[in-house]
Design an enzyme around this catalytic site. Structure first.
Site, PDB file in Angstrom:
ATOM      1  N   HIS A 140      46.784  65.169  37.213  1.00  0.00           N
ATOM      2  CA  HIS A 140      45.933  65.057  35.820  1.00  0.00           C
ATOM      3  C   HIS A 140      46.955  65.191  34.763  1.00  0.00           C
ATOM      4  CE1 HIS A 140      42.796  64.903  32.995  1.00  0.00           C
ATOM      5  NE2 HIS A 140      43.437  66.093  32.503  1.00  0.00           N
ATOM      6  N   GLY A 193      50.411  25.449  43.599  1.00  0.00           N
ATOM      7  CA  GLY A 193      50.692  26.038  44.870  1.00  0.00           C
ATOM      8  C   GLY A 193      52.165  25.409  45.217  1.00  0.00           C
ATOM      9  N   ALA A 225      45.200  27.636  37.477  1.00  0.00           N
ATOM     10  CA  ALA A 225      45.207  28.905  37.217  1.00  0.00           C
ATOM     11  C   ALA A 225      45.299  29.893  38.087  1.00  0.00           C
ATOM     12  CB  ALA A 225      43.681  29.225  36.289  1.00  0.00           C
ATOM     13  N   GLY A 226      46.494  29.642  38.745  1.00  0.00           N
ATOM     14  CA  GLY A 226      46.693  30.583  39.969  1.00  0.00           C
ATOM     15  C   GLY A 226      47.557  31.772  39.384  1.00  0.00           C
ATOM     16  N   VAL A 227      48.253  32.147  40.551  1.00  0.00           N
ATOM     17  CA  VAL A 227      49.153  33.496  40.055  1.00  0.00           C
ATOM     18  C   VAL A 227      50.288  32.958  39.341  1.00  0.00           C
ATOM     19  CG1 VAL A 227      50.322  35.347  40.980  1.00  0.00           C
ATOM     20  CG2 VAL A 227      48.710  33.990  42.420  1.00  0.00           C
TER      21      VAL A 227
END
Ligand code: FAD
Ligand code: NAI
Length: 475
Positions: free
Chosen positions: A454, A281, A191-193
């Site tokens: 804004h 990885g 569950a990394g990038v």
């Protein structure tokens, strides 16, 4: 074409091609060697990033997000979509076109900057401080010489032992970006990038996605408060993330893959998936480079050993990007590439590792720069924190995307910004302001005093800075 160069760059990913362009800008006779092939066997410079990384993943993230909006999001805006369909072939085709535009763009930039491009594999033959011989094995074989060499050979996906990538059922990032039919059940290990980005793509397109992660915490490197919020939001979308799992046997059948694993409680499970993405990885790539031929030192993990300035143990040989220590990010590779070219020219190239931003392109996006709250605690740094939720931001309400928050961490005494963490809409763009502020060593008060347009999402950044001093105006 001259075969004797001042600078030869091996690898044409973001580290290498940018280093080559900068070296040429500085007046060096420069060559770049890259071996990546497109499907016709032609050159496809840009490396992992362009071919099977940043660019194609963001193309599919964009397309799949449009699809999700059309299927679930538009109704709230009073837009009714009837007969919605998914043409995956076209979606993948568009992604490939975007990749090709980037490949062609780099070839154009080489021409424009007079960088000589060699398509093939570069390997060291011999050399010393007076120069290096480099063999280029492409359609033909030739040898070129260089006074300075910059190695930028990148990284490869790490496989799980016993589950080699076949890119049909067990997929690295390469296969994950080219699935031709939406899998009913998709397994993701890690569950990394990549796991979260690619898991999001295929979930949005209709897959039931199960993510199996070894660590007990979600996105351990991310600020805990932000990671918790992201986990809540991604889980709500339907991404099933299982933490603290231990992966056992992985068996690829004819049309599916089974994965044995135990969950955090120790209970045994077997997952049956139509496809399995393994994203645990990446490892540095020095295949075919022949570092041993010239005595180029690698560290114990296989990275090319470099000092803080990207100098290797060999005179006039430098290395940058994923093949050296540090975060595996395209912009980090680029920064190092520019800095090395400038150092070769006798200038003071500079890379500030404290201000390298990270972005995870899920929806909402997760972005950060600097220290997390848990790092500051571990280092005993006294700090103040300020957060502001997008729920209280007018532009986010108008967009219909009010999830997440901006969080500032500032030194308790000096008010210097130490870290900024965002989960929310367009976090990838918002983080730039924090990077600029930190590069200039700004205080949270500096940001709080600056006029922000804004309605804009950036007002949440200003409000979070105000919140450091407990004076947010809209919350
Ligand atoms: P690479 O991009 O790997 O390039 C190395 C090049 O060298 C390749 O073209 C290779 O073929 C070539 N080469 C290797 N050996 C030789 C040789 N001997 N001779 C000739 N050529 C050789 N990073 C981000 O910052 N943002 C993102 O959004 C992002 N998304 C990603 C998504 C995915 C799915 C993946 C896998 C990675 C992603 N990354 C992202 C990481 C990013 O791709 C890498 O950090 C970056 O590509 C590293 O650049 P590099 O130049 O060091 O190496
Ligand atoms: P990663 O390091 O981000 O995540 C790997 C995950 O796999 C970790 O959570 C780790 O704990 C887990 N893991 C490791 N071994 C495991 C096992 N045996 N079983 C279960 N889980 C296990 O690596 P990932 O996702 O492969 O990406 C590689 C790198 O590519 C990233 O670290 C990043 O540098 C780069 N990248 C950057 C992107 C961006 O900037 N948006 C997008 C994609 C990749």
């Amino acid at each position: 074409m001259s075969k004797n160069f001042d600078v030869v760059v091996i690898g044409g990913g973001p580290g290498g091609y940018i280093a080559a362009i900068r070296a040429a800008q500085l007046g060096f006779n420069t060559a770049c060697i890259d071996e990546w092939k497109n499907e016709k066997g032609g050159p496809a410079p840009g490396g992992t990033c362009t071919n099977v990384g940043c660019i194609p993943s963001k193309a599919l993230l964009q397309s799949s997000e449009h699809y999700e909006h059309a299927s679930h999001g538009f109704a709230e805006h009073g837009i009714e979509v009837k007969g919605l369909g998914l043409n995956l072939e076209k979606m993948l085709g568009r992604k490939n076109t975007v990749v090709k535009q980037n490949n062609d763009g780099i070839l154009y930039l080489f021409k424009k900057n007079k960088v000589s491009f060699f398509h093939g594999r570069g390997s060291f033959v011999k050399g010393d401080a007076n120069g290096y011989e480099i063999k280029v094995a492409g359609a033909a074989e030739e040898t070129i010489t260089a006074k300075h060499v910059i190695v930028a050979t990148g990284s490869n996906a790490r496989a799980l032992p016993g589950a080699e990538f076949d890119e049909k059922l067990i997929l690295s990032n390469t296969g994950a970006l080219s699935i031709t039919e939406v899998p009913k059940k998709l397994g993701v290990i890690g569950a990394g990038v990549i796991g979260l980005e690619m898991g999001s793509v295929w979930r949005r397109l209709g897959a039931e996605v199960t993510v199996l992660e070894a660590l007990p915490t979600f996105l351990g490197a991310v600020d805990e408060q932000i990671a918790k919020e992201a986990q809540k939001l991604l889980t709500k979308q339907g991404l099933a993330v299982n933490l603290g799992v231990k992966i056992g046997a992985i068996k690829a059948g004819k049309n599916s893959v089974s994965v044995e694993y135990t969950d955090a409680k120790g209970d045994a499970h077997t997952g049956e998936f139509d496809k399995l993405i393994v994203s645990i990885g990446r490892t540095p790539n020095t295949i075919g480079l022949n570092p041993e031929g010239v005595g180029l030192k690698l560290d114990e993990r296989g990275f090319i050993a470099v000092d803080g300035d990207c100098k290797t143990n060999l005179p006039n040989v430098w290395a940058v990007g994923d093949v050296v220590r540090g975060p595996m990010l395209a912009h980090k590779a680029e920064e190092e590439g520019v800095a090395v070219a400038e150092r070769i020219a006798g200038q003071h190239g500079h890379v500030n590792f404290n201000t390298i931003p990270w972005v995870i392109y899920t929806s909402p996006e997760i972005a950060w720069v600097g220290k997390t709250e848990q790092q500051l605690k571990a280092e005993g740094v006294q700090y103040k924190a300020g957060t502001f939720p997008f729920l209280a931001n007018g532009r986010a309400r108008a967009l219909g995307d009010t999830s997440g928050m901006v969080k500032f961490l500032a030194d308790a005494k000096t008010d210097e910004i130490l870290g900024v963490h965002i989960v929310g809409p367009m976090a990838s763009e918002l983080i730039s302001e924090a990077v600029v502020a930190m590069e200039f060593r700004a205080s949270s008060e500096d940001i709080a005093r600056i006029c922000h347009a804004h309605p804009s999402l950036s007002e949440a950044t200003k409000e979070a800075a105000l919140a450091v001093d407990k004076r947010a105006l809209n919350f």
